[in-house]
Write a protein that holds these residues in place. Structure first.
Motif, PDB file in Angstrom:
ATOM      1  N   LEU A  52       0.809  -1.230   0.000  1.00  0.00           N
ATOM      2  CA  LEU A  52       0.000   0.000   0.000  1.00  0.00           C
ATOM      3  C   LEU A  52       0.835   1.269   0.000  1.00  0.00           C
ATOM      4  N   THR A  53       2.045   1.217   0.528  1.00  0.00           N
ATOM      5  CA  THR A  53       2.814   2.453   0.680  1.00  0.00           C
ATOM      6  C   THR A  53       3.919   2.638  -0.349  1.00  0.00           C
ATOM      7  N   ARG A  54       4.279   1.593  -1.074  1.00  0.00           N
ATOM      8  CA  ARG A  54       5.333   1.747  -2.071  1.00  0.00           C
ATOM      9  C   ARG A  54       4.802   2.405  -3.330  1.00  0.00           C
ATOM     10  N   HIS A  55       5.728   2.939  -4.097  1.00  0.00           N
ATOM     11  CA  HIS A  55       5.385   3.520  -5.396  1.00  0.00           C
ATOM     12  C   HIS A  55       4.770   2.408  -6.251  1.00  0.00           C
ATOM     13  N   PRO A  56       3.611   2.658  -6.872  1.00  0.00           N
ATOM     14  CA  PRO A  56       2.924   1.602  -7.624  1.00  0.00           C
ATOM     15  C   PRO A  56       3.766   0.975  -8.731  1.00  0.00           C
ATOM     16  N   ALA A  57       4.670   1.718  -9.318  1.00  0.00           N
ATOM     17  CA  ALA A  57       5.483   1.175 -10.408  1.00  0.00           C
ATOM     18  C   ALA A  57       6.521   0.173  -9.913  1.00  0.00           C
ATOM     19  N   THR A  58       6.827   0.178  -8.615  1.00  0.00           N
ATOM     20  CA  THR A  58       7.839  -0.733  -8.092  1.00  0.00           C
ATOM     21  C   THR A  58       7.266  -2.079  -7.665  1.00  0.00           C
ATOM     22  N   LEU A  59       5.940  -2.255  -7.732  1.00  0.00           N
ATOM     23  CA  LEU A  59       5.338  -3.537  -7.371  1.00  0.00           C
ATOM     24  C   LEU A  59       5.639  -4.570  -8.454  1.00  0.00           C
ATOM     25  N   GLU A  62       3.699 -10.263  -9.257  1.00  0.00           N
ATOM     26  CA  GLU A  62       3.086 -11.122  -8.244  1.00  0.00           C
ATOM     27  C   GLU A  62       2.390 -10.297  -7.163  1.00  0.00           C
ATOM     28  N   GLU A  63       2.937  -9.123  -6.860  1.00  0.00           N
ATOM     29  CA  GLU A  63       2.383  -8.292  -5.786  1.00  0.00           C
ATOM     30  C   GLU A  63       1.147  -7.509  -6.220  1.00  0.00           C
ATOM     31  N   LYS A  64       1.030  -7.183  -7.491  1.00  0.00           N
ATOM     32  CA  LYS A  64      -0.112  -6.387  -7.955  1.00  0.00           C
ATOM     33  C   LYS A  64      -1.454  -7.063  -7.702  1.00  0.00           C
ATOM     34  N   PRO A  65      -1.633  -8.367  -8.027  1.00  0.00           N
ATOM     35  CA  PRO A  65      -2.923  -8.995  -7.714  1.00  0.00           C
ATOM     36  C   PRO A  65      -3.161  -9.122  -6.210  1.00  0.00           C
ATOM     37  N   ASN A  66      -2.086  -9.322  -5.433  1.00  0.00           N
ATOM     38  CA  ASN A  66      -2.240  -9.398  -3.978  1.00  0.00           C
ATOM     39  C   ASN A  66      -2.728  -8.068  -3.422  1.00  0.00           C
ATOM     40  N   ARG A  67      -2.164  -6.974  -3.921  1.00  0.00           N
ATOM     41  CA  ARG A  67      -2.600  -5.643  -3.488  1.00  0.00           C
ATOM     42  C   ARG A  67      -4.066  -5.417  -3.849  1.00  0.00           C
ATOM     43  N   LYS A  68      -4.443  -5.808  -5.057  1.00  0.00           N
ATOM     44  CA  LYS A  68      -5.830  -5.641  -5.498  1.00  0.00           C
ATOM     45  C   LYS A  68      -6.781  -6.465  -4.635  1.00  0.00           C
ATOM     46  N   SER A  77      -9.122   0.367   3.529  1.00  0.00           N
ATOM     47  CA  SER A  77      -7.789   0.458   2.943  1.00  0.00           C
ATOM     48  C   SER A  77      -7.861   0.921   1.489  1.00  0.00           C
ATOM     49  N   ALA A  78      -8.956   0.588   0.817  1.00  0.00           N
ATOM     50  CA  ALA A  78      -9.110   1.036  -0.568  1.00  0.00           C
ATOM     51  C   ALA A  78      -9.231   2.558  -0.634  1.00  0.00           C
ATOM     52  N   SER A  79      -9.939   3.145   0.332  1.00  0.00           N
ATOM     53  CA  SER A  79     -10.086   4.606   0.322  1.00  0.00           C
ATOM     54  C   SER A  79      -8.774   5.303   0.687  1.00  0.00           C
ATOM     55  N   ALA A  80      -7.918   4.631   1.440  1.00  0.00           N
ATOM     56  CA  ALA A  80      -6.637   5.235   1.828  1.00  0.00           C
ATOM     57  C   ALA A  80      -5.525   4.943   0.828  1.00  0.00           C
ATOM     58  N   ALA A  81      -5.725   3.963  -0.041  1.00  0.00           N
ATOM     59  CA  ALA A  81      -4.653   3.539  -0.939  1.00  0.00           C
ATOM     60  C   ALA A  81      -4.321   4.584  -1.997  1.00  0.00           C
ATOM     61  N   GLU A  82      -5.319   5.237  -2.561  1.00  0.00           N
ATOM     62  CA  GLU A  82      -5.067   6.212  -3.625  1.00  0.00           C
ATOM     63  C   GLU A  82      -4.238   7.400  -3.131  1.00  0.00           C
ATOM     64  N   PRO A  83      -4.632   8.053  -2.014  1.00  0.00           N
ATOM     65  CA  PRO A  83      -3.777   9.154  -1.531  1.00  0.00           C
ATOM     66  C   PRO A  83      -2.379   8.686  -1.130  1.00  0.00           C
ATOM     67  N   THR A  84      -2.294   7.487  -0.570  1.00  0.00           N
ATOM     68  CA  THR A  84      -0.992   6.966  -0.160  1.00  0.00           C
ATOM     69  C   THR A  84      -0.104   6.720  -1.369  1.00  0.00           C
ATOM     70  N   SER A  85      -0.671   6.136  -2.415  1.00  0.00           N
ATOM     71  CA  SER A  85       0.108   5.883  -3.633  1.00  0.00           C
ATOM     72  C   SER A  85       0.548   7.181  -4.293  1.00  0.00           C
ATOM     73  N   SER A  86      -0.343   8.159  -4.333  1.00  0.00           N
ATOM     74  CA  SER A  86       0.044   9.433  -4.950  1.00  0.00           C
ATOM     75  C   SER A  86       1.113  10.142  -4.125  1.00  0.00           C
ATOM     76  N   PHE A  87       1.038   9.985  -2.803  1.00  0.00           N
ATOM     77  CA  PHE A  87       2.064  10.575  -1.943  1.00  0.00           C
ATOM     78  C   PHE A  87       3.402   9.876  -2.165  1.00  0.00           C
ATOM     79  N   ALA A  88       3.375   8.538  -2.268  1.00  0.00           N
ATOM     80  CA  ALA A  88       4.611   7.794  -2.530  1.00  0.00           C
ATOM     81  C   ALA A  88       5.198   8.189  -3.880  1.00  0.00           C
ATOM     82  N   GLU A  89       4.335   8.393  -4.868  1.00  0.00           N
ATOM     83  CA  GLU A  89       4.802   8.813  -6.193  1.00  0.00           C
ATOM     84  C   GLU A  89       5.421  10.202  -6.136  1.00  0.00           C
TER      85      GLU A  89
END
Length: 130
Positions: A52-59, A62-68, A77-89
């Motif tokens: 949830l906290t890493r930059h989305p491009a670094t997943l 195998e990790e992308k479906p687990n995150r989904k 967690s879905a509502s918090a994931a978008e702001p967290t990802s944009s902050f990590a980016e």
């Protein structure tokens, strides 16, 4: 089948142990049906936090479906994931301060060099002459 039934069956085949031995073995290793595959263990808190906290491009792939899957199961967690990802980016994007950043760094270096020995007039002179 109960532990007592199982004990009777294996006693007929020569087992001489106590019923508690059979019961403990069944509790430790419950019998499984053919073709049964146990569910994989749930991900650890550390893994989910990383997804949830890493930059989305670094997943990894195998990790992308687990995150989904985690986001689908937990709306909070879905509502918090978008702001967290944009902050990590935002934190990992290469941004350079430009010419103003170099001047600020030079002034800070002069301040550190003159710390405790000089007052503002000497600092001003150093900045203007440097």
């Amino acid at each position: 089948m109960t532990a007592l039934d199982l004990r009777r069956e294996i006693t007929a085949r020569g087992f001489r142990g106590h019923c508690s031995t059979v019961r403990d073995r069944i509790r430790r290793d419950p019998p499984r049906q053919k073709g049964f595959t146990p569910a994989p263990p749930p991900p650890s808190v550390r893994q989910v936090t990383g997804w949830l906290t890493r930059h989305p491009a670094t997943l990894t792939e195998e990790e992308k479906p687990n995150r989904k899957a985690v986001l689908d199961r937990c709306p909070e967690s879905a509502s918090a994931a978008e702001p967290t990802s944009s902050f990590a980016e935002m934190l990992t994007t290469d941004r350079h301060p430009g010419p103003a950043g170099g001047a600020v760094d030079r002034i800070k270096m002069l301040e550190r060099r003159l710390f405790g020995r000089a007052r503002f007039p000497l600092l001003r002179k150093r900045v203007l002459l440097a």
